[in-house]
Scaffold this motif. Structure first.
Motif: not given
Length: 321
Positions: A172-189, A163-167
């Motif tokens: 981790q997935m939420k953190k990665a998605e948030a980082q990717a959302a910011e990085q795509i703006k940097i890359d697009d520029k 249960v803890d591992q799934q949490k």
């Protein structure tokens, strides 16, 4: 090429896992089975105290079948750090199994309770031969010991640990998605600046964010989901440094790279952009890092968050339906 552990990091003391321990009570002990150890427990005031010698019949530690969640690092006899869980930004979870040899790491885990920190010296020869079941790497000397620094955070049943591992995975997935959302703006520029600096014309953009220019339109069919496509490519950074070329790659005998489209066999940027081309097309793809290798650092030839240019030719489309 299209299909995250660094060793021998500069040593910062493994004692980072044991910050706050009483350095004046630093004695090691050795079990009858040959495991050298010192274990610290956290006192009510927050300080750590050496627990001293653990009695042979002590049963307060983790038990076989349970799972220990911990921060762990280990180093060789030259004090070179071979692994440190803190670099992964998450603890490791290890199930407690029957000891594989006398003085084993499993025995070390069975001496720890939640909150305890310990230092354990384990035979490198026995660990690789009997626990890891693989040859010992050259940077570890035969007859030497590996020193493990462990801080036990939790001792749980297998079900609780799952249960803890799934949490942790979801966080981790939420953190990665948030980082990717910011990085795509940097890359697009970066990509837009590159397009302007290089006077690229007739630039199109996929819905996911890959920019592409069809330099020579093809006259064949457009590939569909699952179709087998063959693609020649040249991979380079935006600064022009070439990394790979399918036509000169001896590993592929100069043949085009073949893969089923839309099946996740290549980076997402390829799956998204190749489907926009017709057989015979030659095109330039500008792929944001989030649709390539993302935050993975693959060494000096592929740093984290690398925006990539691919000059491609869709050589053949073989329909699968």
């Amino acid at each position: 090429m299209l299909s995250k552990t660094k060793f021998l990091l500069p040593v910062v003391a493994g004692a980072l896992l044991l910050q706050g321990c009483d350095k004046n009570n630093d004695q090691f002990y050795t079990t009858a089975d040959g495991l050298t150890y010192k274990i610290y427990e956290k006192e009510e005031g927050g300080a750590y105290e050496n627990k001293g010698e653990v009695a042979p019949g002590d049963s307060t530690g983790a038990k076989i079948g349970q799972v220990v969640t911990m921060q762990m690092s280990y180093q060789n006899a030259e004090d070179s750090v071979l692994f440190d869980s803190r670099t992964q930004e998450q603890p490791v979870m290890i199930p407690v199994m029957e000891p594989t040899f006398k003085g084993s790491l499993e025995q070390a885990l069975m001496m720890l309770s939640p909150g305890d920190s310990g230092v354990f010296k384990v035979s490198a020869d026995s660990l690789f031969a009997k626990t890891f079941s693989q040859p010992m790497p050259p940077f570890i000397k035969p007859g030497s010991q590996l020193t493990f620094f462990i801080k036990a955070e939790k001792v749980q049943s297998k079900e609780e640990a799952m249960v803890d591992q799934q949490k942790m995975f979801e966080e981790q997935m939420k953190k990665a998605e948030a980082q990717a959302a910011e990085q795509i703006k940097i890359d697009d520029k970066k990509i837009q600046e590159y397009i302007e600096a290089n006077n690229l014309e007739n630039v199109q953009k996929t819905e996911s964010g890959v920019y592409y220019v069809v330099n020579e339109p093809g006259t064949g069919p457009e590939p569909g989901e699952g179709d087998l496509v063959s693609v020649h490519y040249k991979l380079s950074f935006l600064d022009g440094k070439e990394l790979e070329n399918s036509r000169t790659n001896p590993m592929g005998n100069g043949e085009p790279f073949q893969f089923p489209l839309g099946q996740g066999r290549v980076i997402k940027g390829w799956d998204d952009a190749i489907k926009e081309l017709k057989e015979g097309s030659k095109a330039t793809l500008l792929v944001p890092s989030t649709l390539a290798y993302g935050a993975q650092d693959r060494g000096p030839d592929m740093p984290a968050n690398s925006v990539l240019r691919f000059d491609v030719e869709l050589v053949d489309v073989e329909a699968q339906q």
